[in-house]
Design a protein around this motif. Sequence first.
Motif, short mmCIF file in Angstrom:
data_model
loop_
_atom_site.label_atom_id
_atom_site.label_comp_id
_atom_site.label_asym_id
_atom_site.label_seq_id
_atom_site.Cartn_x
_atom_site.Cartn_y
_atom_site.Cartn_z
N TYR A 1 0.86 -1.19 0.00
CA TYR A 1 0.00 0.00 0.00
C TYR A 1 0.90 1.24 0.00
O TYR A 1 1.17 1.82 1.04
N TRP A 2 1.35 1.61 -1.20
CA TRP A 2 2.33 2.69 -1.31
C TRP A 2 1.82 4.02 -0.79
O TRP A 2 2.60 4.89 -0.38
N ASN A 3 0.48 4.20 -0.78
CA ASN A 3 -0.08 5.47 -0.29
C ASN A 3 0.09 5.63 1.22
O ASN A 3 -0.14 6.72 1.76
N MET A 4 0.50 4.57 1.92
CA MET A 4 0.73 4.65 3.36
C MET A 4 2.11 5.22 3.69
O MET A 4 2.36 5.59 4.84
N ARG A 5 2.98 5.25 2.70
CA ARG A 5 4.33 5.74 2.96
C ARG A 5 4.30 7.22 3.34
O ARG A 5 3.67 8.04 2.67
N GLY A 6 4.99 7.53 4.40
CA GLY A 6 5.03 8.91 4.87
C GLY A 6 3.85 9.31 5.73
O GLY A 6 3.84 10.40 6.29
N LYS A 7 2.85 8.42 5.85
CA LYS A 7 1.63 8.76 6.59
C LYS A 7 1.41 7.89 7.82
O LYS A 7 0.51 8.18 8.62
N VAL A 8 2.19 6.83 7.95
CA VAL A 8 1.99 5.87 9.05
C VAL A 8 3.30 5.71 9.81
O VAL A 8 4.38 5.60 9.21
N VAL A 9 3.19 5.68 11.14
CA VAL A 9 4.35 5.47 12.01
C VAL A 9 4.01 4.38 13.01
O VAL A 9 2.95 4.41 13.65
N LEU A 10 4.92 3.41 13.13
CA LEU A 10 4.81 2.40 14.18
C LEU A 10 5.75 2.77 15.32
O LEU A 10 6.97 2.86 15.12
N VAL A 11 5.20 3.01 16.50
CA VAL A 11 6.01 3.22 17.70
C VAL A 11 6.00 1.91 18.48
O VAL A 11 4.95 1.49 18.98
N GLN A 12 7.15 1.27 18.54
CA GLN A 12 7.28 -0.01 19.24
C GLN A 12 8.05 0.19 20.54
O GLN A 12 9.25 0.46 20.53
N ILE A 13 7.32 0.09 21.67
CA ILE A 13 7.95 0.17 22.98
C ILE A 13 8.39 -1.23 23.39
O ILE A 13 7.58 -2.17 23.39
N VAL A 14 9.66 -1.39 23.71
CA VAL A 14 10.23 -2.68 24.05
C VAL A 14 10.49 -2.74 25.55
O VAL A 14 11.35 -2.01 26.06
N ASN A 15 9.73 -3.57 26.24
CA ASN A 15 9.98 -3.77 27.67
C ASN A 15 11.20 -4.65 27.86
O ASN A 15 11.53 -5.46 26.99
#
Length: 529
Positions: free
Chosen positions: A360-374
């Motif tokens: 889904y190329w339209n998601m580039r630049g618009k989506v961020v995954l914040v992964q908190i690692v315990n």
Amino acid sequence: MVSRSCANFLDLSSWDLLDIPQTQRALPRVMTVPGIVSELEGDGGSSDVNSTTGSHERKIIVANMLPLQAKRDAETGQWCFTWDEDSLLIQLRDGFPSDTEFVYIGSLNADISASEQAVSQKLLSEFNCVPTFLPKEIQEKYYRGFCKHHLWPLFHYMLPMFPDHGDRFDRSLWQAYVSANKIFSDRVMEVINPEDDYVWIQDYHLMVLPTFLRKRFNRIKLGFFLHSPFPSSEIYRTLPVRDDILRGLLNCDLIGFHTFDYARHFLSCCSRMLGLDYESKRGHIGLDYFGRTVFIKILPIGIHIGRLESVLNLPSTAAKMKEIQEQFKGKKLILGIDDMDIFKGISLKLIAMEHLFETYWNMRGKVVLVQIVNPARASGKDVEEAKRETYVTAKRINERYGSPGYQPVILIDRLVPRYEKTAYYAMADCCLVNAVRDGMNLVPYKYIICRQGTPGIDKAMGISRDSPRTSMLVVSEFIGCSPSLSGAIRVNPWDVDAVAEAVNLALKMSEAEKRLRHEILFLTGQIKI
């Protein structure tokens, strides 16, 4: 046919590692069983830990770790102890009447020298806590050896078929496990009133403890709760000491599991390996074992909504929410909060995000995954490999799809305070829980409650209380809470294409459907411990 390892089971606890000097006992022994003489210290007064009256019940909670945080004072050099408010053992108290007395028995997550143990034990008595100081040679083999290299992987469906993915069975580790459980039983014996007290044993670290307690007092009231999955019989039967552990659990009066599937697997093991049948008795599942009925109950653990809402109302939480809002303005925020271990599926999650940007190329630049690692609860080459793979994958995604001022994947690998996690929960458009095997996993519940908000946080953020609430959950079908979350999108974490498609669906869903799903999730998420 009786297992050979069962014949000398209780003798295992008498190995030479137990021949150590005993720490001075700050807590007196109080018993009411004939033949046991009460040893009262001083002038005959009794400690708070040992006082029992007929006006209220007393619960003795036994776990591998006490629900305390230990820290050495920089000025005095003395150990200081505070309650760990995030501990489930603390929150357990809210499920009982207010006059119920609790005594906690367990180890400390700190290296306290032998010369400091007597003073620490006296300080801990003020918390109604009884410390269990295991010798280092036992602690290493018991916890990092048998618990984390044998039981924990096996219960999460990992077989030690290859040296790189598990260790071969080592009987000396099993011996250390039995010895550690014996030491825990000795600590229980020091404070229990066996005619009145109820003993609740927590998790797979202490699965043979009931054997020692039942041997000492046949009428003792014992309960056990497993915080992890229980594997199917095809997996569990590969454990060489399988019968000993099953019989240890069956020495309890009540055994609790997160889900019916875990309980069903346990019952199947009892049937196939011990020849025991079970039936429904007065609404509960019961097993007859040596003249006693062992009840099996489904006890899904939940969250403490009041504690979570109190953190939501903190000024620091509101400040962090505004910071997150500004940082990710114009972007969709996906949140992941997981322990760094091989079963949480962090690497698979990142690969799914990579497929999302590819497909889904339209998601580039618009989506961020914040992964908190315990921080990881275990150590070893598997954990190190999982961590390395996580960082390599995140770097590859950021280099390929990132741009100046934009990172599609943000890893937060540090100790994150509660208010900061709560702020991320409240601001995330979607929460992705991708574990390949897990117990209950409370992250989805916390996300739902935080997305609902409170009057206090709404006022601080300038949000009308009547404004519609939305939340989107993408959860693995292999976690315990998945069946109860009917408003979530369930996925197979191994199918990275399907996970990417589910995330795309969650982000593009209409606001009306998001509100409807949130309402369904909020009803199922209101579970108190």
